[in-house]
Design an enzyme around this catalytic site. Structure first.
Site, PDB file in Angstrom:
ATOM      1  CE  LYS A 186     -17.724  21.223   9.802  1.00 40.25           C
ATOM      2  NZ  LYS A 186     -16.403  21.516   9.210  1.00 40.25           N
TER       3      LYS A 186
ATOM      4  CB  SER B  44      -0.963  -0.038   1.186  1.00 36.71           C
ATOM      5  OG  SER B  44      -2.152   0.662   0.876  1.00 36.71           O
TER       6      SER B  44
END
Length: 316
Positions: free
Chosen positions: A175, A123
């Protein structure tokens, strides 16, 4: 009036006090010199000669500033003729891996860079590796895991069970989304997926560019799976099997370096720790060099947040 014996005792006490402060001053002076020397590569005069630098990227990759500063120093060091990047990492934050990648590519503009994969270079560890122009791995190295993940815990049912209700007032419906305190909405899932896919496209594009592979081939290889070194070399994700000697040979050939050129470790200087509460700083390395134990230790907690490129069996 003090007796002669009392005067002798007082002089001895004064002498002991002066000796203590003289020793303390000498230790501080030596520590300061060692700390200053560490900032210039220590007392290793061989680093003032042509050599191949070796750095180690281990553990979680966060793009920490000390590591970036070290890479910048290597880029500027005229006596460094090549770089070996030893990687033993499952990855880390995507942004941190990007920062390390860019710093290594800056070095590679002027010096040959080879990556050596140890036990794991997956990764974000693989992002670090493809910054090099030549990649070597052991046959049983774990690599690959090309992908991006965004995770969070969702505990709304647990809160409901124990009678806790979260309240919020926010400027927009996205949000602080996704939130661990309520089920994921379709809209929040959509925008989160868009963010992950954007980073994933960057990652796969990087692999295609650096490894000179067709993007369609990279997409097949980028389903998150890991590969052994043998599998990786067959898929052209790395260049060859072996250890550091193979990487050194490649750098010597690329730069036409002498056969006996040395490989020298470069490392981030140890963190400072306070001395005697006087507001003065002396490095842990300097204290150890003087045969003294560390006078202060700081525990560090590394926190992964946001988009991550990290491999672990539990995530597969």
């Amino acid at each position: 009036m003090a007796t002669e014996a009392e005067l002798i005792i007082d002089r001895r006490r004064l002498k002991r006090r002066l000796t203590f402060w003289r020793v303390a001053a000498i230790l501080l002076f030596i520590g300061g010199l060692l700390a200053l020397a560490a900032s210039f590569g220590g007392f290793d005069l061989s680093k003032r000669q042509d050599h191949i630098a070796r750095i180690r990227i281990t553990g979680l990759i966060t793009g920490d500033q000390p590591t970036l500063d070290l890479l910048d120093d290597i880029a500027k060091a005229g006596h460094v003729k090549g770089l070996i990047v030893r990687i033993d990492s499952p990855g880390g934050t995507t942004a941190g891996s990007e920062a390390i990648y860019e710093a290594i590519r800056k070095i590679a503009k002027d010096k040959p860079v080879a990556a050596v994969m140890d036990t794991v270079a997956a990764s974000g560890g693989y992002i670090t590796a493809i910054a090099a122009d030549h990649i070597v791995a052991r046959g049983n190295t774990i690599t690959g895991s090309i992908g991006v993940i965004f995770q969070w815990a969702e505990v709304s049912k647990l809160l409901e069970t124990i009678g806790v209700q979260m309240q919020e007032i926010k400027s927009g419906d996205l949000k602080a989304e996704p939130s661990p305190f309520k089920p994921l909405s379709d809209k929040a899932r959509e925008v989160s997926n868009q963010m992950v896919q954007d980073s994933f496209a960057w990652f796969t594009g990087l692999v295609a560019e650096r490894r000179k592979l067709p993007i369609d081939k990279v997409k097949v290889l980028s389903d998150g799976r890991v590969y052994t070194g043998r599998q990786a070399v067959a898929e052209k994700l790395i260049d060859e099997l072996g250890g550091e000697d193979k990487a050194v040979d490649w750098i010597k050939k690329e730069k036409k370096l002498p056969a006996d050129i040395a490989v020298k470790d470069w490392a981030v200087p140890p963190e400072d720790s306070g001395l005697l509460g006087l507001g003065l700083k002396i490095t842990s390395g300097a204290l150890k060099a003087m045969g003294l134990p560390d006078l202060a230790q700081q525990a560090q907690l590394q926190k992964l947040d946001g988009l991550v490129s990290v491999w672990h069996p539990s995530l597969q």
